[in-house]
Motif scaffolding. Structure first.
Motif, PDB file in Angstrom:
ATOM      1  N   SER A 275       0.665  -1.517   0.249  1.00 58.38           N
ATOM      2  CA  SER A 275       0.541   0.532  -0.458  1.00 58.38           C
ATOM      3  C   SER A 275       1.344   1.598  -0.152  1.00 58.38           C
ATOM      4  O   SER A 275       0.308   1.995  -0.332  1.00 58.38           O
ATOM      5  CB  SER A 275      -1.004  -0.018   0.838  1.00 58.38           C
ATOM      6  OG  SER A 275      -0.368   0.147   2.768  1.00 58.38           O
ATOM      7  N   GLU A 278       2.354   2.202  -3.182  1.00 54.83           N
ATOM      8  CA  GLU A 278       1.344   2.369  -4.386  1.00 54.83           C
ATOM      9  C   GLU A 278       0.633   3.441  -4.047  1.00 54.83           C
ATOM     10  O   GLU A 278       0.927   4.691  -5.046  1.00 54.83           O
ATOM     11  CB  GLU A 278      -0.128   1.525  -3.611  1.00 54.83           C
ATOM     12  CG  GLU A 278      -1.533   2.183  -5.027  1.00 54.83           C
ATOM     13  CD  GLU A 278      -1.626   1.492  -6.319  1.00 54.83           C
ATOM     14  OE1 GLU A 278      -1.618   2.386  -7.305  1.00 54.83           O
ATOM     15  OE2 GLU A 278      -0.371   1.065  -6.226  1.00 54.83           O
ATOM     16  N   ARG A 279       1.092   3.829  -2.938  1.00 53.99           N
ATOM     17  CA  ARG A 279       0.654   5.410  -2.684  1.00 53.99           C
ATOM     18  C   ARG A 279       1.899   6.955  -3.565  1.00 53.99           C
ATOM     19  O   ARG A 279       1.742   7.530  -3.732  1.00 53.99           O
ATOM     20  CB  ARG A 279       0.785   5.912  -1.029  1.00 53.99           C
ATOM     21  CG  ARG A 279      -0.749   5.510  -0.270  1.00 53.99           C
ATOM     22  CD  ARG A 279      -0.557   5.461   1.351  1.00 53.99           C
ATOM     23  NE  ARG A 279      -1.812   5.569   1.501  1.00 53.99           N
ATOM     24  CZ  ARG A 279      -2.314   6.336   2.593  1.00 53.99           C
ATOM     25  NH1 ARG A 279      -1.980   7.455   1.341  1.00 53.99           N
ATOM     26  NH2 ARG A 279      -3.751   5.446   2.800  1.00 53.99           N
TER      27      ARG A 279
END
Length: 547
Positions: A275, A278-279
């Protein structure tokens, strides 16, 4: 250590902990078993060997010989007394409140036979254990009363009642014909034959004798030191088995929970890492805190996820670096816009003046005198000089903001160095031997800006005071003037002006960047500057950390 090594160490530690828990459970069960048995089973003094007490039974204090404290307690627990004899059969010491053998002759002591007596031979001494029983004194007094055919005295009856004792008379057919005191279950004759040296195994103390009329006198009472072994042992075994199997059941549940926890320790961090990546691809550089793997208050990884700390730290450093780069790009763009805007704004007025005067001089409609042309030329020169200074200050401010200026520090003795700023209006005061590590040229520009500014706004006939002192933590410089003061709205932005704005008409010799450059130069020295002002004047305070 490499992550693979840490991972292997983590799994090995889990198995070691599991093994230690099994061993600990077994040891704890044994400890509980031993404590339970020890508290409920008596310590039989007869089982002690001579070697156990040989070295510790006697305490010598000067000329006094004493029985050891642990033996005193052991004798008390076994409902008896200990007597210490020397080779001459003299009683050296005894336990208890009374000495039963002290009034006896050697012959009477040697002829003494009492169930439970025990002796130990030691170098120079002999130790005798003599059982004492409350039932014995009651039995002796009762036999005397019956032999003399008297009434039972109240004192004897009170002792019988206080000790829950019973005085029983059985006839020749072994029928119980009389009971005084507690009424217990009837005895059978063979029960009087029971005898044991272990005081703790006797639930009841009994003494009996045959009377002249062939009846039998029995005195009996509960044994206050009754601590049987079998019953506590059975209970202890039940506790041991319960703890052992209960502990293993709990351990089994713990293993299941631990297995689930281990799987979570690797799945959750991987989801978190994915995550974060992805950010970053979406230009989101904020630090993410997952409450499942981070502490809510500190934001640090929980202990069980410490294995992934290098990964988390790398992602944080990467996010900080990318965010810093983006901020620097934005700051550079903003600074460039400010520089261009300030430059165009501050150049507009003097350029307008130069253009206007040059247009006037080029006009053919009017013949200008030499004096007028000289005035026009001086004005144009002043405006050009101002423009040159402005460009230099803006460029210098830009260089300071981007840390393009390098310090060349030297040690300055302020007591003599500050004298260059003294004149009829400026007073220098240096308290003590103040030495400052600083770039001499840049420090001179700082003080030039501040002192010139103070003199400029201080009425004639008033004094500007420059003070220097070495405090416990820093070198402190103070510039005090007696001017009209600076309005509060200007104090808030005093060091933030990068150009003069529209205020270019009051004095063309100044660019309006002096205080902004001054603060940047002080920041470059890792110092601080603060200002306070009222109607009585303005105070600038500079602080430089001691090197």
């Amino acid at each position: 250590m490499k992550p693979t090594g840490k991972l292997s160490l983590r799994f090995v530690s889990y198995f070691i902990i599991f093994y230690l828990l099994i061993i600990s459970g077994f040891i704890i069960s044994l400890i509980f078993f031993a404590i339970f048995i020890n508290e409920r089973v008596g310590d039989n003094i007869h089982t002690m060997s001579s070697s156990e007490i040989e070295d510790n039974a006697v305490k010598e204090k000067g000329q006094t010989i004493k029985i050891a404290d642990f033996l005193v307690k052991r004798a008390q627990d076994n409902a008896g007394q200990l007597y210490l004899f020397n080779d001459a059969m003299d009683i050296v010491d005894f336990t208890g409140d009374t000495c039963e053998l002290c009034d006896m002759t050697d012959y009477e002591i040697m002829a003494l036979k009492r169930p439970g007596m025990h002796t130990w031979e030691m170098p120079k001494y002999y130790l005798l254990f003599l059982p004492t029983s409350l039932v014995q004194s009651i039995f002796n007094d009762t036999l005397q009363v019956i032999s003399e055919k008297k009434e039972f005295p109240s004192e004897l009856l009170q002792r019988v009642q206080a000790n829950n004792a019973a005085i029983e008379i059985y006839n020749e057919h072994w029928d119980r014909v009389e009971v005084i005191g507690e009424r217990y279950k009837k005895l059978h004759k063979p029960q009087l034959l029971e005898e044991t040296y272990d005081i703790f195994e006797q639930a009841e103390l009994k003494l009996s004798t045959t009377l002249e009329d062939s009846s039998t006198l029995v005195v009996r009472m509960p044994n206050p030191t009754y601590k049987p072994f079998e019953e506590p042992f059975n209970k202890a075994m039940m506790i041991f088995v319960s703890i052992f199997f209960g502990g293993h059941s709990i351990l089994l549940i713990g293993v299941i929970v631990l297995s689930i926890s281990i799987s979570g320790q690797f799945v959750r961090p991987l989801v978190y890492v994915l995550s974060r990546i992805e950010r970053l691809t979406q230009f989101d550089y904020r630090e993410v805190s997952d409450k499942k793997i981070h502490h809510r208050k500190t934001g640090k990884l929980k202990r069980k996820f410490k294995l992934f700390q290098p990964v988390d730290e790398s992602l944080n450093h990467l996010s900080e670096r990318l965010a810093s780069n983006e901020r620097q790009i934005k700051q550079a763009e903003q600074l460039r816009e400010e520089w261009i805007t300030g430059l165009s704004h501050d150049l507009k007025t003097p350029l307008s003046s130069i253009y206007g005067y040059s247009t006037m001089l080029a006009s053919e409609d009017y013949e200008w005198s030499k004096e007028e042309m000289r005035i026009f030329a001086n004005t144009m020169r002043e405006k050009a000089t101002y423009m040159d200074l402005l460009i230099q200050d803006l460029t210098y401010s830009y260089q300071l903001k981007n840390k393009a200026i390098q310090l060349e520090k030297v040690t300055l003795a302020l007591a003599s160095w500050l004298l260059q700023f003294a004149d009829e209006q400026v007073t220098i005061k240096v308290y003590g031997d103040v030495m400052l590590e600083a770039d001499e040229l840049l420090l001179k520009r700082i003080l030039d800006n501040l002192i010139t500014n103070a003199k400029k706004y201080t009425p004639e006939g008033t004094e500007v005071i420059v003070e220097a002192q070495n405090t416990d933590t820093c070198i402190k410089l103070t510039i005090v003037d007696q001017g009209p003061g600076i309005p509060q709205d200007e104090l808030d932005t005093l060091f933030d002006r990068y150009y003069r704005g529209t205020n270019t008409t009051d004095d063309a010799t100044g660019t309006g960047l002096g205080l902004a450059i001054t603060k940047q130069l002080i920041d470059l020295h890792n110092g601080t500057i603060s200002v306070s002002s009222d109607t009585n004047g303005t105070v600038f305070v500079l602080k430089f950390q001691n090197e």
